[in-house]
Design a protein around this motif. Structure first.
Motif, short mmCIF file in Angstrom:
data_model
loop_
_atom_site.label_atom_id
_atom_site.label_comp_id
_atom_site.label_asym_id
_atom_site.label_seq_id
_atom_site.Cartn_x
_atom_site.Cartn_y
_atom_site.Cartn_z
N GLN A 48 2.38 1.63 -3.41
CA GLN A 48 1.35 2.02 -4.37
C GLN A 48 1.00 3.49 -4.22
N LEU A 49 0.84 3.96 -2.99
CA LEU A 49 0.48 5.37 -2.77
C LEU A 49 1.59 6.30 -3.23
N ARG A 50 2.83 5.95 -2.94
CA ARG A 50 3.94 6.82 -3.35
C ARG A 50 4.12 6.82 -4.86
N ARG A 78 0.84 -1.21 0.00
CA ARG A 78 0.00 0.00 0.00
C ARG A 78 0.87 1.26 0.00
N ARG A 79 1.92 1.27 0.82
CA ARG A 79 2.81 2.43 0.86
C ARG A 79 3.47 2.65 -0.49
N GLN A 103 1.66 6.34 -6.94
CA GLN A 103 0.52 7.11 -7.41
C GLN A 103 0.79 8.61 -7.30
#
Length: 162
Positions: free
Chosen positions: A21-23, A18-19, A25
């Motif tokens: 993916q968010l970064r 998740r981390r 993104q």
């Protein structure tokens, strides 16, 4: 220390994914903003370029959006002259990329490629191959049919079936 103690838990892996993916993104969003695009917009353009005559529902599935969100993105892209919509079978609306959309999709592909190249620059060839294999395995395990089967198998343990 045993190998099991060194092995990250599923929660640890979920948090790391998740981390990352968010970064990823955020980095892609910032770069795509320079050409007036968002990551969901590029995702839809890219999907339509790859599969012309896709329905809104198919685009939603491919891009990980709700049907409503994908419909809103498609409408914005159509207003900008990047996509054309036409009736399909029943209530389906089919989409095709316009020449302007094709040109912008290619520019966005280059932008995303540059961002991703920068983000994975510290990984060697073997690490990249391992990452790709691992992500493919996770994606396959998370496929809706595999998830449904796992849920059914798990629910059988308690003696109840869903």
């Amino acid at each position: 220390m045993t190998a099991d103690q060194d092995r990250p838990s599923g929660v640890d892996v979920a948090v790391l994914l998740r981390r990352a993916q968010l970064r990823k993104q955020m980095a892609c969003e910032a770069a795509l903003a320079q050409v007036g695009m968002t990551l969901p917009q590029w995702g839809v353009l890219h999907a339509v370029a790859a599969e012309p005559d896709s329905s809104t529902h198919a685009l939603a599935l491919v891009t990980g959006q709700s049907d409503q969100s994908a419909g809103a993105v498609v409408a914005r892209l159509e207003q900008r002259g990047l996509l054309e919509r036409r009736p399909g079978v029943g209530k389906a609306i089919l989409h095709r990329i316009t020449p302007d959309g094709d040109e912008l999709e290619r520019r966005c592909n280059t932008i995303v490629e540059e961002v991703m190249t920068r983000l994975i620059a510290g990984l060697g060839d073997q690490a990249l191959r391992t990452l790709r294999t691992s992500l493919e395995a996770i994606a396959e395990a998370a496929h809706p049919t595999a998830v449904k089967s796992a849920v059914n198998d798990h629910s059988g343990l308690s003696g109840t079936r869903s």
